[in-house]
Design a protein around this motif. Structure first.
Motif, PDB file in Angstrom:
ATOM      1  N   THR A  23       0.828  -1.210   0.000  1.00 11.11           N
ATOM      2  CA  THR A  23       0.000   0.000   0.000  1.00 11.11           C
ATOM      3  C   THR A  23       0.860   1.257   0.000  1.00 11.11           C
ATOM      4  O   THR A  23       1.842   1.351   0.731  1.00 11.11           O
ATOM      5  CB  THR A  23      -0.929   0.038   1.226  1.00 11.11           C
ATOM      6  N   GLY A  24       0.442   2.210  -0.824  1.00  6.36           N
ATOM      7  CA  GLY A  24       1.153   3.477  -0.900  1.00  6.36           C
ATOM      8  C   GLY A  24       2.372   3.442  -1.800  1.00  6.36           C
ATOM      9  O   GLY A  24       3.037   4.450  -1.985  1.00  6.36           O
ATOM     10  N   LYS A  25       2.642   2.250  -2.348  1.00  9.43           N
ATOM     11  CA  LYS A  25       3.826   2.123  -3.203  1.00  9.43           C
ATOM     12  C   LYS A  25       3.403   1.680  -4.596  1.00  9.43           C
ATOM     13  O   LYS A  25       2.507   0.843  -4.744  1.00  9.43           O
ATOM     14  CB  LYS A  25       4.777   1.057  -2.624  1.00  9.43           C
ATOM     15  N   LYS A  26       4.073   2.220  -5.577  1.00  9.90           N
ATOM     16  CA  LYS A  26       3.826   1.776  -6.946  1.00  9.90           C
ATOM     17  C   LYS A  26       5.047   1.001  -7.449  1.00  9.90           C
ATOM     18  O   LYS A  26       6.161   1.189  -6.933  1.00  9.90           O
ATOM     19  CB  LYS A  26       3.567   2.972  -7.858  1.00  9.90           C
ATOM     20  N   ILE A  27       4.826   0.154  -8.405  1.00 10.63           N
ATOM     21  CA  ILE A  27       5.927  -0.630  -8.968  1.00 10.63           C
ATOM     22  C   ILE A  27       6.639   0.189 -10.034  1.00 10.63           C
ATOM     23  O   ILE A  27       6.025   0.657 -10.990  1.00 10.63           O
ATOM     24  CB  ILE A  27       5.396  -1.957  -9.541  1.00 10.63           C
ATOM     25  N   ASN A  28       7.908   0.391  -9.846  1.00  9.59           N
ATOM     26  CA  ASN A  28       8.699   1.128 -10.837  1.00  9.59           C
ATOM     27  C   ASN A  28       9.214   0.213 -11.931  1.00  9.59           C
ATOM     28  O   ASN A  28       9.268   0.594 -13.093  1.00  9.59           O
ATOM     29  CB  ASN A  28       9.892   1.811 -10.171  1.00  9.59           C
ATOM     30  N   SER A  29       9.645  -0.964 -11.561  1.00  7.20           N
ATOM     31  CA  SER A  29      10.162  -1.896 -12.572  1.00  7.20           C
ATOM     32  C   SER A  29      10.153  -3.305 -12.009  1.00  7.20           C
ATOM     33  O   SER A  29      10.145  -3.502 -10.798  1.00  7.20           O
ATOM     34  CB  SER A  29      11.579  -1.518 -12.982  1.00  7.20           C
ATOM     35  N   LEU A  39      13.485  -8.888  -9.144  1.00  8.04           N
ATOM     36  CA  LEU A  39      13.607  -7.705  -8.303  1.00  8.04           C
ATOM     37  C   LEU A  39      12.537  -6.712  -8.728  1.00  8.04           C
ATOM     38  O   LEU A  39      12.509  -6.279  -9.883  1.00  8.04           O
ATOM     39  CB  LEU A  39      14.989  -7.084  -8.447  1.00  8.04           C
ATOM     40  N   VAL A  40      11.669  -6.378  -7.782  1.00  6.86           N
ATOM     41  CA  VAL A  40      10.599  -5.418  -8.058  1.00  6.86           C
ATOM     42  C   VAL A  40      10.959  -4.122  -7.355  1.00  6.86           C
ATOM     43  O   VAL A  40      11.032  -4.080  -6.126  1.00  6.86           O
ATOM     44  CB  VAL A  40       9.243  -5.935  -7.533  1.00  6.86           C
ATOM     45  N   ARG A  41      11.220  -3.107  -8.119  1.00 11.71           N
ATOM     46  CA  ARG A  41      11.551  -1.817  -7.514  1.00 11.71           C
ATOM     47  C   ARG A  41      10.266  -1.036  -7.290  1.00 11.71           C
ATOM     48  O   ARG A  41       9.472  -0.877  -8.213  1.00 11.71           O
ATOM     49  CB  ARG A  41      12.485  -1.018  -8.421  1.00 11.71           C
ATOM     50  N   ILE A  42      10.094  -0.578  -6.063  1.00 14.71           N
ATOM     51  CA  ILE A  42       8.881   0.164  -5.732  1.00 14.71           C
ATOM     52  C   ILE A  42       9.254   1.529  -5.176  1.00 14.71           C
ATOM     53  O   ILE A  42      10.388   1.757  -4.761  1.00 14.71           O
ATOM     54  CB  ILE A  42       8.022  -0.596  -4.695  1.00 14.71           C
ATOM     55  N   ALA A  43       8.284   2.411  -5.209  1.00 15.89           N
ATOM     56  CA  ALA A  43       8.498   3.740  -4.635  1.00 15.89           C
ATOM     57  C   ALA A  43       7.156   4.328  -4.282  1.00 15.89           C
ATOM     58  O   ALA A  43       6.110   3.844  -4.728  1.00 15.89           O
ATOM     59  CB  ALA A  43       9.236   4.633  -5.622  1.00 15.89           C
ATOM     60  N   SER A  44       7.202   5.353  -3.491  1.00 10.61           N
ATOM     61  CA  SER A  44       6.009   6.048  -3.025  1.00 10.61           C
ATOM     62  C   SER A  44       5.104   6.438  -4.191  1.00 10.61           C
ATOM     63  O   SER A  44       5.565   6.872  -5.243  1.00 10.61           O
ATOM     64  CB  SER A  44       6.452   7.287  -2.272  1.00 10.61           C
ATOM     65  N   ASP A  45       3.791   6.321  -3.971  1.00 12.56           N
ATOM     66  CA  ASP A  45       2.811   6.516  -5.034  1.00 12.56           C
ATOM     67  C   ASP A  45       1.974   7.761  -4.783  1.00 12.56           C
ATOM     68  O   ASP A  45       0.842   7.865  -5.232  1.00 12.56           O
ATOM     69  CB  ASP A  45       1.910   5.276  -5.072  1.00 12.56           C
TER      70      ASP A  45
END
Lengths: 142, 142
Positions: free
Chosen positions: A121-127, B131-137
């Motif tokens: 939650t609150g995180k999106k997948i970048n790659s 590897l799933v890179r995540i970041a704040s959304d």
DNA sequence: AATCTACATTATAATAATTCTAAACTATTG
DNA sequence: CAATAGTTTAGAATTATTATAATGTAGATT
């Protein structure tokens, strides 16, 4: 970056001043058929072999990082002892040959899309990137 | 490695002499509920905080590498600037939070099996890791 | 239990990769 | 074409890691 593009324009577009060194690095990195992988060390060698003027090591570091920030290069972490960079900046998967330490690109057909079922939650997948470690198969190992 | 196991026996089983330092490191690493990730630096801090006797930095490096070779630890390459190690030595996937630089384990249910369609002759697949890179959304980024 | 030997530990030095510094230089702006 | 903000440079500094060589210790042998 396309083959015969105007590197001066390309650099300016992303807000990097088209200096002699940056243009030189663009030529070494992008005036070729296929994308490739390299370490800073490799790149310094390539530049000093192909060019007659020398370039400072610090500039190579600076420029590689500037290019990375602007999306001209992508860093690949495989081996913790070295930084590999990739002129293929799209999200893609790799094979890593543990015998030769060679890094091989996969194209989209090589690996089916990866289905991520976890959601944070609150995180999106970048790659989403897959690393397939391979090694010689000449003997049966447990 | 189970919780209350006899580290002396475990070390001996794989041919590592159960020295004071190695047993100490086992306690710090494996006497806990969950597996975790750390850098050499983290580990040195953890040891010096928890123990009253000091340990040499070289020994920590040596021991971590000995443990890695024997399958007690696994190295994770995410960030080229640091070596991360994982006390979870099974093949598994990770989320990497690019905001906090936190590494989060996935279990098998989180990601469907990855289907590799490419085959490299003479090479076998050692591991497949995602590897799933995540970041704040919190804002719309292109 | 004393001795032996191979493996471990240690502090420190060495190396390697990367970043910092501060002076000189250069592309762009006005 | 002068001002200025960004860039390059050589070399120093920093950081992570590995090597060295002396000392210590576990496990085997007496």
């Amino acid at each position: 970056m396309p083959k015969n593009c105007n590197f001066i324009e390309k650099l300016r577009e992303v807000g990097l001043r088209p200096t002699k060194q940056r243009i030189k690095m663009c030529e070494v990195l992008y005036n070729r058929e296929k994308t490739f992988h390299f370490t800073i060390n490799d790149l310094v060698k390539m530049i000093s072999e192909k060019m007659n003027e020398k370039i400072s090591l610090a500039t190579v570091y600076n420029t590689v990082h500037a290019f990375e920030k602007k999306g001209y290069l992508k860093e690949i972490s495989i081996d913790s002892h070295k930084s590999y960079f990739d002129t293929n900046t799209s999200a893609h998967h790799h094979f890593f040959d543990e015998d030769t330490h060679e890094l091989i690109d996969c194209d989209d057909n090589d690996i089916d899309p990866v289905n991520i079922k976890k959601n944070i939650t609150g995180k999106k997948i970048n790659s989403v990137e897959v690393l397939v470690r391979i090694a010689s198969d000449n003997q049966t190992q447990k």
